[in-house]
Design a protein around this motif. Structure first.
Motif, PDB file in Angstrom:
ATOM      1  N   VAL A 167       3.934   8.997   0.339  1.00 39.35           N
ATOM      2  CA  VAL A 167       3.920  10.232  -0.448  1.00 39.35           C
ATOM      3  C   VAL A 167       3.425  11.334   0.473  1.00 39.35           C
ATOM      4  O   VAL A 167       2.450  11.147   1.207  1.00 39.35           O
ATOM      5  CB  VAL A 167       2.993  10.118  -1.682  1.00 39.35           C
ATOM      6  N   ARG A 168       4.110  12.459   0.454  1.00 39.51           N
ATOM      7  CA  ARG A 168       3.691  13.601   1.267  1.00 39.51           C
ATOM      8  C   ARG A 168       3.259  14.731   0.349  1.00 39.51           C
ATOM      9  O   ARG A 168       3.970  15.079  -0.594  1.00 39.51           O
ATOM     10  CB  ARG A 168       4.832  14.062   2.170  1.00 39.51           C
ATOM     11  N   ALA A 169       2.090  15.300   0.615  1.00 38.27           N
ATOM     12  CA  ALA A 169       1.550  16.352  -0.246  1.00 38.27           C
ATOM     13  C   ALA A 169       1.084  17.542   0.582  1.00 38.27           C
ATOM     14  O   ALA A 169       0.660  17.386   1.722  1.00 38.27           O
ATOM     15  CB  ALA A 169       0.382  15.811  -1.077  1.00 38.27           C
ATOM     16  N   PHE A 215       3.960  17.911  -4.022  1.00 35.80           N
ATOM     17  CA  PHE A 215       4.088  16.590  -3.411  1.00 35.80           C
ATOM     18  C   PHE A 215       5.461  15.984  -3.689  1.00 35.80           C
ATOM     19  O   PHE A 215       6.136  16.347  -4.655  1.00 35.80           O
ATOM     20  CB  PHE A 215       2.974  15.656  -3.879  1.00 35.80           C
ATOM     21  N   CYS A 216       5.883  15.090  -2.798  1.00 36.55           N
ATOM     22  CA  CYS A 216       7.130  14.364  -2.978  1.00 36.55           C
ATOM     23  C   CYS A 216       6.912  12.927  -2.527  1.00 36.55           C
ATOM     24  O   CYS A 216       5.907  12.616  -1.871  1.00 36.55           O
ATOM     25  CB  CYS A 216       8.271  15.020  -2.206  1.00 36.55           C
ATOM     26  N   GLN A 258       0.831  -1.208   0.000  1.00 35.74           N
ATOM     27  CA  GLN A 258       0.000   0.000   0.000  1.00 35.74           C
ATOM     28  C   GLN A 258       0.869   1.262   0.000  1.00 35.74           C
ATOM     29  O   GLN A 258       1.956   1.286   0.573  1.00 35.74           O
ATOM     30  CB  GLN A 258      -0.900   0.025   1.238  1.00 35.74           C
ATOM     31  N   VAL A 259       0.337   2.303  -0.635  1.00 30.50           N
ATOM     32  CA  VAL A 259       0.974   3.618  -0.558  1.00 30.50           C
ATOM     33  C   VAL A 259       0.182   4.460   0.432  1.00 30.50           C
ATOM     34  O   VAL A 259      -1.049   4.495   0.388  1.00 30.50           O
ATOM     35  CB  VAL A 259       1.011   4.311  -1.936  1.00 30.50           C
ATOM     36  N   VAL A 260       0.897   5.135   1.315  1.00 32.70           N
ATOM     37  CA  VAL A 260       0.274   6.065   2.249  1.00 32.70           C
ATOM     38  C   VAL A 260       0.524   7.475   1.734  1.00 32.70           C
ATOM     39  O   VAL A 260       1.677   7.880   1.521  1.00 32.70           O
ATOM     40  CB  VAL A 260       0.867   5.912   3.671  1.00 32.70           C
ATOM     41  N   LEU A 261      -0.544   8.212   1.480  1.00 27.23           N
ATOM     42  CA  LEU A 261      -0.467   9.598   1.022  1.00 27.23           C
ATOM     43  C   LEU A 261      -0.863  10.511   2.178  1.00 27.23           C
ATOM     44  O   LEU A 261      -2.003  10.485   2.638  1.00 27.23           O
ATOM     45  CB  LEU A 261      -1.396   9.819  -0.180  1.00 27.23           C
ATOM     46  N   SER A 262       0.077  11.309   2.646  1.00 24.88           N
ATOM     47  CA  SER A 262      -0.195  12.214   3.757  1.00 24.88           C
ATOM     48  C   SER A 262      -0.469  13.616   3.235  1.00 24.88           C
ATOM     49  O   SER A 262       0.312  14.170   2.453  1.00 24.88           O
ATOM     50  CB  SER A 262       1.001  12.259   4.711  1.00 24.88           C
ATOM     51  N   ILE A 263      -1.578  14.210   3.694  1.00 22.20           N
ATOM     52  CA  ILE A 263      -1.828  15.625   3.415  1.00 22.20           C
ATOM     53  C   ILE A 263      -1.837  16.407   4.734  1.00 22.20           C
ATOM     54  O   ILE A 263      -2.436  17.468   4.842  1.00 22.20           O
ATOM     55  CB  ILE A 263      -3.124  15.849   2.599  1.00 22.20           C
TER      56      ILE A 263
END
Length: 266
Positions: A113-115, A130-131, A89-94
């Protein structure tokens, strides 16, 4: 894709609604995890996804997990969340200010991924920097970029440290424009307009100015010169702004916002 959103406040739901609007995810494949009983009830009535109030083992079946909780709540949520993540899984943090390394450490999870979005994302007019951590393949990253673009536009940032600058410039940026509009409206009222008419004049001026910036093949200095004739009304205003160091103050304010973002990320 199957997407889970942990924390369904304004920004989390801005992402959810954009995904649905552009048919990037089906409602039955959108898991909305909201612990607030009142908020959870509202979401259930709106039927915008599968709504639950606890993090459970169903989470492991989703491709992407979006973290949209308050930064101060992250550590508590992480304790529950890490038990149900799977390695693919990918965790995308906002979340503002929480670094990728901290997320990786507290979740015991590599793919992050951080956005940094901004509030116009709620209208599909946002801009998000994002990076990504190492190990996320191009195909996965492209899918995530397409998802983010549903809320407006996105910019890939190679150095995570530059997300503090994104936070200061575009993340906080809408408030700077609201501040200018507020004082322009108040100036209009002091000159005799009622609030409604003053707001109309200022809002349409801002909208028109944006379109000129976006479409005219002129620099910002040239656009200013096109309005400010020698000895005229605009020059009188601009001279006052210069005497009050408004430009310098604005730039310093944004630099201070970046400084604060760096402090919060430690």
């Amino acid at each position: 894709m199957k997407i889970a959103i942990v924390g369904c406040g304004n920004m989390g739901m801005a992402f959810a609604r954009s995904f649905i609007q552009y048919d990037l995810v089906k409602k039955e494949n959108l898991l909305l995890i909201e612990k607030s009983p009142e908020r959870s009830e509202i979401l259930k009535k709106s039927k915008e996804g599968v709504v639950v109030d606890t993090i459970n083992d169903s989470l492991s079946g989703y491709d992407l997990v979006i973290l949209s909780v308050k930064p101060q709540d992250f550590s508590v949520v992480a304790v529950e969340l890490k038990a149900f993540l799977n390695p693919e899984q990918v965790v995308l943090s906002i979340m503002a200010g929480i670094t990728m390394s901290r997320i990786q450490n507290e979740l015991a999870h590599k793919l992050v991924v951080r956005a940094m979005p901004n509030t116009p994302a709620m209208l599909g007019q946002g801009i998000t920097g994002f990076c990504a951590s190492e190990g996320i393949g191009f195909s996965k990253l492209l899918k995530i970029e397409n998802l983010i673009n549903a809320t407006g536009r996105s910019v890939y940032i190679e150095e995570e440290s530059m997300l503090d600058a994104v936070t200061a410039l575009s993340g906080s940026g809408p408030a700077y424009f609201y501040y200018v509009v507020k004082h322009m409206v108040e100036a209009g009222m002091k000159m005799g307009f009622d609030e409604g008419l003053s707001r109309l004049l200022v809002k349409q001026t801002m909208l028109g100015a944006y379109h000129l910036i976006n479409n005219a093949e002129l620099s910002l200095d040239d656009l200013i010169k096109a309005v400010a004739s020698k000895g005229g009304t605009t020059e009188a205003a601009l001279s006052t702004f210069a005497e009050a160091n408004i430009g310098t103050g604005l730039e310093q304010g944004i630099l201070n916002a970046e400084k604060r973002a760096k402090e919060l990320s430690k």
